[in-house]
Structure formats: C-alpha cells, structure tokens
Design a protein around this motif. Structure first.
Motif, PDB file in Angstrom:
ATOM      1  N   THR A 226      37.780  56.482  12.097  1.00 21.29           N
ATOM      2  CA  THR A 226      36.603  55.867  12.696  1.00 21.29           C
ATOM      3  C   THR A 226      35.665  57.016  13.107  1.00 21.29           C
ATOM      4  OG1 THR A 226      37.595  55.853  14.901  1.00 21.29           O
ATOM      5  CG2 THR A 226      37.946  53.894  13.545  1.00 21.29           C
ATOM      6  N   SER A 227      34.537  56.688  13.703  1.00 23.72           N
ATOM      7  CA  SER A 227      33.651  57.734  14.226  1.00 23.72           C
ATOM      8  C   SER A 227      33.077  57.233  15.544  1.00 23.72           C
ATOM      9  CB  SER A 227      32.531  58.050  13.233  1.00 23.72           C
ATOM     10  OG  SER A 227      31.705  56.918  13.016  1.00 23.72           O
ATOM     11  N   THR A 228      32.819  58.172  16.451  1.00 26.23           N
ATOM     12  CA  THR A 228      32.348  57.806  17.792  1.00 26.23           C
ATOM     13  C   THR A 228      31.263  58.784  18.252  1.00 26.23           C
ATOM     14  OG1 THR A 228      33.966  59.237  18.899  1.00 26.23           O
ATOM     15  CG2 THR A 228      34.662  56.969  18.475  1.00 26.23           C
ATOM     16  N   LEU A 244      24.373  61.894  14.482  1.00 27.50           N
ATOM     17  CA  LEU A 244      24.369  60.826  13.465  1.00 27.50           C
ATOM     18  C   LEU A 244      24.154  61.419  12.072  1.00 27.50           C
ATOM     19  CD1 LEU A 244      22.191  58.165  15.354  1.00 27.50           C
ATOM     20  CD2 LEU A 244      24.692  58.164  15.096  1.00 27.50           C
ATOM     21  N   LEU A 247      27.360  62.785  10.746  1.00 27.31           N
ATOM     22  CA  LEU A 247      28.268  61.708  10.318  1.00 27.31           C
ATOM     23  C   LEU A 247      27.829  61.150   8.963  1.00 27.31           C
ATOM     24  CD1 LEU A 247      28.900  59.608  13.579  1.00 27.31           C
ATOM     25  CD2 LEU A 247      30.325  61.424  12.614  1.00 27.31           C
ATOM     26  N   GLN A 251      30.120  61.318   5.631  1.00 26.42           N
ATOM     27  CA  GLN A 251      30.544  60.083   4.962  1.00 26.42           C
ATOM     28  C   GLN A 251      30.198  60.128   3.474  1.00 26.42           C
ATOM     29  OE1 GLN A 251      32.474  57.752   5.401  1.00 26.42           O
ATOM     30  NE2 GLN A 251      31.630  55.700   5.396  1.00 26.42           N
ATOM     31  N   PHE A 265      31.496  52.909  13.287  1.00 28.14           N
ATOM     32  CA  PHE A 265      30.886  53.782  14.295  1.00 28.14           C
ATOM     33  C   PHE A 265      30.951  53.069  15.645  1.00 28.14           C
ATOM     34  CE2 PHE A 265      27.142  54.959  16.860  1.00 28.14           C
ATOM     35  CZ  PHE A 265      27.447  56.304  17.051  1.00 28.14           C
ATOM     36  N   ALA A 300      21.186  53.903  15.879  1.00 27.74           N
ATOM     37  CA  ALA A 300      22.378  54.319  15.104  1.00 27.74           C
ATOM     38  C   ALA A 300      22.568  53.389  13.902  1.00 27.74           C
ATOM     39  CB  ALA A 300      23.616  54.312  16.002  1.00 27.74           C
ATOM     40  N   LEU A 304      22.287  55.123  10.306  1.00 30.79           N
ATOM     41  CA  LEU A 304      23.499  55.211   9.461  1.00 30.79           C
ATOM     42  C   LEU A 304      23.375  54.313   8.230  1.00 30.79           C
ATOM     43  CD1 LEU A 304      26.175  55.546  12.293  1.00 30.79           C
ATOM     44  CD2 LEU A 304      25.386  57.335  10.737  1.00 30.79           C
ATOM     45  N   ILE A 308      27.438  53.892   6.948  1.00 33.98           N
ATOM     46  CA  ILE A 308      28.510  53.333   7.797  1.00 33.98           C
ATOM     47  C   ILE A 308      28.036  51.940   8.207  1.00 33.98           C
ATOM     48  CG2 ILE A 308      29.886  53.590   9.911  1.00 33.98           C
ATOM     49  CD1 ILE A 308      29.393  56.600   9.792  1.00 33.98           C
ATOM     50  N   HIS A 311      29.612  48.531  12.933  1.00 29.04           N
ATOM     51  CA  HIS A 311      29.235  49.097  14.232  1.00 29.04           C
ATOM     52  C   HIS A 311      29.885  48.274  15.336  1.00 29.04           C
ATOM     53  CE1 HIS A 311      25.777  51.869  13.088  1.00 29.04           C
ATOM     54  NE2 HIS A 311      26.233  51.393  11.950  1.00 29.04           N
TER      55      HIS A 311
END
Ligand SMILES: C[S@@+](CC[C@H](N)C(=O)[O-])C[C@H]1O[C@@H](n2cnc3c(N)ncnc32)[C@H](O)[C@@H]1O
Ligand SMILES: Nc1c(NC[C@H](O)[C@H](O)[C@H](O)CO)[nH]c(=O)[nH]c1=O
Ligand SMILES: N[C@@H](Cc1ccc(O)cc1)C(=O)O
Ligand code: SF4
Length: 390
Positions: A226-228, A244, A247, A251, A265, A300, A304, A308, A311
């Motif tokens: 995952t991503s945070t 961002l 990421l 990705q 995310f 975001a 993204l 991604i 969310h």
C-alpha cells in the motif's frame, strides 16, 4: 489555464503537473475548493464506480518496544517501561483465530523495532539468534495454522531494521518473508518523502530514497504494497506534492517492470493530542483539521490519477463521520474493521479501534452508495454489490 480547464483536462486523464497540484492545494476560495472536490469525486466515479469497498481484517501491533524515537509517535516505549509490551506467539495465534472466527480475510501486522525480538534459526550467526528468524517463525506459525489469511505485514522501516540487525540485504529479507507467507506490505513509514521534513519529524528513520528502494524491491520480489502519507504537521504543499510525485513515478516503474505495485493510497493525518510535546507544540493542533485533510484527499485523487486508483481515508484518525466525508472527496474504500488499533489510538485519535461490518455498511449506505467486501488486493468478494435499505 483556468481552474475549470485544468480540472477538465485531469478528468480526461491528462496527468496533473506538480506545479498545478501545488496551485490546487493553495486555493482558499470556497467556490474553487468546491470545484476541486467535485472533480475528485467525478474522477473517483469514473475510475472506481459508486461502490465503496472494505476489508474484514484484524490489526495486530505485536510490540510497542522500539529503538527509534519518531517525533509524532505516542505508541513507542523502551523495554522495561511500565507500558511496554511484546505479545508472545501464542497470544498472536489466539488473536488470529478470533479474527478468522469474525470472518477476517487479512491480518495486518506491524510493530516497534524491538532489538530483543530475535530467535535461533537458520539465519542466526550468533547466540541470541537472528531478527529475521523471529519474524519468519511468527509468519510460519500463522500461515501454517491459517493458510487462507492474507498476511499484510511489516513496513519498509521494519524490513530495513531486520536487514540491519542481521547484516543481510533487503532482497534476502523480502524473499525469505515472502517464502514464509507474507502476502503484501503496508506502505507506512513513508511519512513525507522529503528528507528535510524527515530530519524534523523522524530523523532516525530510513531516508526517502531508502523507502522508495524497499517498496520497489518488494514489488520486484512479487509483494504488492500500500502507500501512505503522514500529513498535517510541518510539511508544505510543495513537499506533499513531491511525495505524491514520487509515488506516481514508482508505481509506473513497478507496474512496467514487474507487473506488481501499489494497491491503494491512504492519507494518515497526524494526531498530536498525546504525541511527544516538541512536535505537538510546533504543529499547534491536536486533532486533524478536517478541511485541510479533505482538500489534500481531493488533490491526491486528482494527482495520482490512473496510477493509483484506490483511495482510503483513515477512520481511526478522522472518525467515521470524517471518513464518510472523505468518500465524497475522492475516496472509494473505507479500509478495514481492524478489531484493535494501538498506534494512533495511543496518540489520542478519536475514531475508535474497531468497526463492525454492519457499522461500515450502514456508513456507506447512508451516503446512498453500494458497499462491497474486498480482499486486501481489491478482489471483490461477493458477486453483487448490495445496498442496505432503510
Ligand atoms: C507506528 S508505525 C509501525 C511500524 C514501524 N514501527 C514504522 O514506523 O514503520 C506505523 C505508522 O503509524 C503512523 N503514525 C504513528 N504515529 C502517528 C500519529 N501520532 N498520528 C498519525 N499517524 C501516526 C506513521 O505514519 C507510521 O509510519
Ligand atoms: N492497520 C491499520 C490501518 N489500516 C489497515 C487497512 O485496514 C488495511 O490493512 C488495508 O486497507 C489493506 O488493504 N489503519 C489504521 O489507522 N491503523 C492501523 O493499524
Ligand atoms: N493502513 C496501512 C497500515 C497502517 C496505517 C496507519 C497506522 O497508524 C498504522 C498502520 C496499510 O494497510 O498499509
Ligand atoms: S513510528 Fe515506528 S519506528 Fe517510529 S517510534 Fe513509532 S514505532 Fe518506532
């Protein structure tokens, strides 16, 4: 370019530039912010549809003993402190059994960096044993008993800790954990991927580049992550967008090279209420500022784009009503039932430590949207989305 044109281009999958994303974050006019929200919500609808997903999981924070001292962390303790804990394997197995009885499909395992967590085993070179053998034994104990449970375990920081303790490469650690039964990694420890921010909030943590390298290595090893982003403390809009951007690039690279990448995310707003005083005073607010979090949630989603698509807001940190709002600002997933949570709860988060499936379904239905259970990797579990009536 005007705001409406920019948002229209983003909805036509024209990637947003970093400068434009910063410009969106700097908007203060309520009308402009309403347009940004509407665009993020439209992109969510376009990429994910109306259905809001959730996962039945149990979160297990197996120890709070940690060698690091992150400026935002209220969870960590030193060994010997009155509130220090380290769950034994039997206890963790018991919690996993209860999770399965509650129909969980996932266990999320994360903890402090505990130098005492070592075991004799095949990786051990010296007498107290190896860190990797401790983690492998735990994973094997769970996987051999509960082979259907997806193990979402160990942040990039924990991976680096194991490698450092045992003098191994990150690739060796990831490969061994995957063979033992780890199925994916939580993308925590990202905080803000900007080393100037990290020097202030978590100077002992891995650098931004090391975080990116470990996540990339996980993907190469066949482990999705995952991503945070830990937001709402000292970071500036430029640094949020840098995060961002990294990421989005990671990705694209991972999917292109290995066909494995980031599944979601999650924005993690800093909770300061019971966090260490130095950062808390500097930030000046104890609970997340919902309007700021929602604006960043929308940007975001827009930034993204198609990179991604899932969310998730954190109901632990925003409360369920805050998380419901985020579902109207670009989010399409409500996360997990968790059953227990210790990290942000110890920082004074007000969202609680667990949600029942009916609570989650009702929160989604109240927005007039269908709900559906998913797996950790976003496979939908029931044939038909269902809407709760009444
Ligand atoms: C507590 S750590 C557990 C795993 C490991 N020790 C690590 O740091 O990667 C997991 C994440 O919790 C989040 N967290 C910790 N304290 C928080 C706080 N006060 N408010 C919001 N999120 C927090 C951070 O983003 C951190 O990376
Ligand atoms: N594990 C914690 C979460 N969220 C985890 C997610 O529910 C889930 O594991 C993920 O969506 C996998 O796809 N949130 C918290 O605030 N605290 C946790 O400890
Ligand atoms: N939601 C994260 C895990 C997590 C988030 C926030 C926390 O405070 C702790 C853990 C993931 O599944 O990847
Ligand atoms: S965030 Fe993780 S590494 Fe940092 S002090 Fe807390 S438990 Fe330790």
């Amino acid at each position: 370019m005007g705001l409406i044109t920019l948002l229209d281009r983003t909805l036509a999958h024209h990637p947003l530039s970093e400068a434009d994303a910063v410009w969106l974050l700097r908007q203060t006019d309520p009308e402009a912010i309403a347009q940004i929200r509407a665009a993020a919500d439209a992109l969510r609808s376009q990429l994910c549809g109306e259905t809001v997903t959730y996962v039945i999981n149990r979160n297990i924070n197996f120890t709070n003993i940690c060698e690091q001292h992150c400026g935002f962390c209220a969870f960590r303790r030193d060994a010997g402190d009155a509130e220090a804990y380290w769950l034994d394997e039997a206890m963790i197995i018991q919690k996993a059994r209860e999770a399965l009885q509650a129909k969980a499909t996932e266990l999320c395992l994360q903890g402090g960096l505990n130098p005492q967590a070592k075991r004799p085993g095949s990786w051990a070179k010296t007498s107290p044993g190896s860190s990797l053998d401790y983690y492998l034994h735990l994973i094997d104990a769970l996987k051999s008993r509960f082979p259907t449970l997806h193990l979402h375990a160990f942040s990039p920081q924990e991976i680096e800790f194991i490698a450092r303790e045992d003098d191994l490469t990150v690739d060796e650690v990831l490969k061994a954990l995957r063979q033992a039964g780890v199925d994916s990694l939580p993308g925590t420890a990202a905080e803000v991927l900007d080393d100037a921010v990290r020097r202030v909030i978590c100077p002992e943590k891995i650098t931004s580049q090391t975080w990116l390298n470990i996540v990339s290595a996980a993907h190469r090893a066949g482990l999705p992550t995952t991503s945070t982003m830990l937001c709402g403390h000292v970071e500036m809009p430029e640094q949020q967008v840098q995060h961002l951007a990294q990421l989005r690039r990671l990705q694209a690279d991972s999917l292109d090279r290995w066909g494995v990448g980031i599944t979601e995310f999650i924005l993690l707003p800093y909770v300061g209420e019971m966090a260490p005083a130095a950062l808390r005073r500097r930030v000046g607010h104890d609970q997340p500022r919902l309007d700021e979090v929602l604006k960043l949630t929308a940007v975001a989603r827009l930034y993204l784009g198609t990179a991604i698509v899932n969310h998730q807001p954190s109901w632990v940190k925003l409360g369920l009503t805050g998380a419901q709002r985020a579902l109207e600002w670009g989010c399409n997933d409500l996360g997990g039932t968790l059953m227990e949570e210790h990290i942000t709860t110890s920082a004074g988060a007000q969202g609680g430590t667990g949600l029942s499936v009916p609570q989650i379904q009702q929160a989604i239905a109240a927005l007039g949207r269908p709900w559906q259970q998913r797996t950790t990797l976003y496979q939908r579990l029931r044939d038909q989305p269902q809407v709760l009536l009444g």
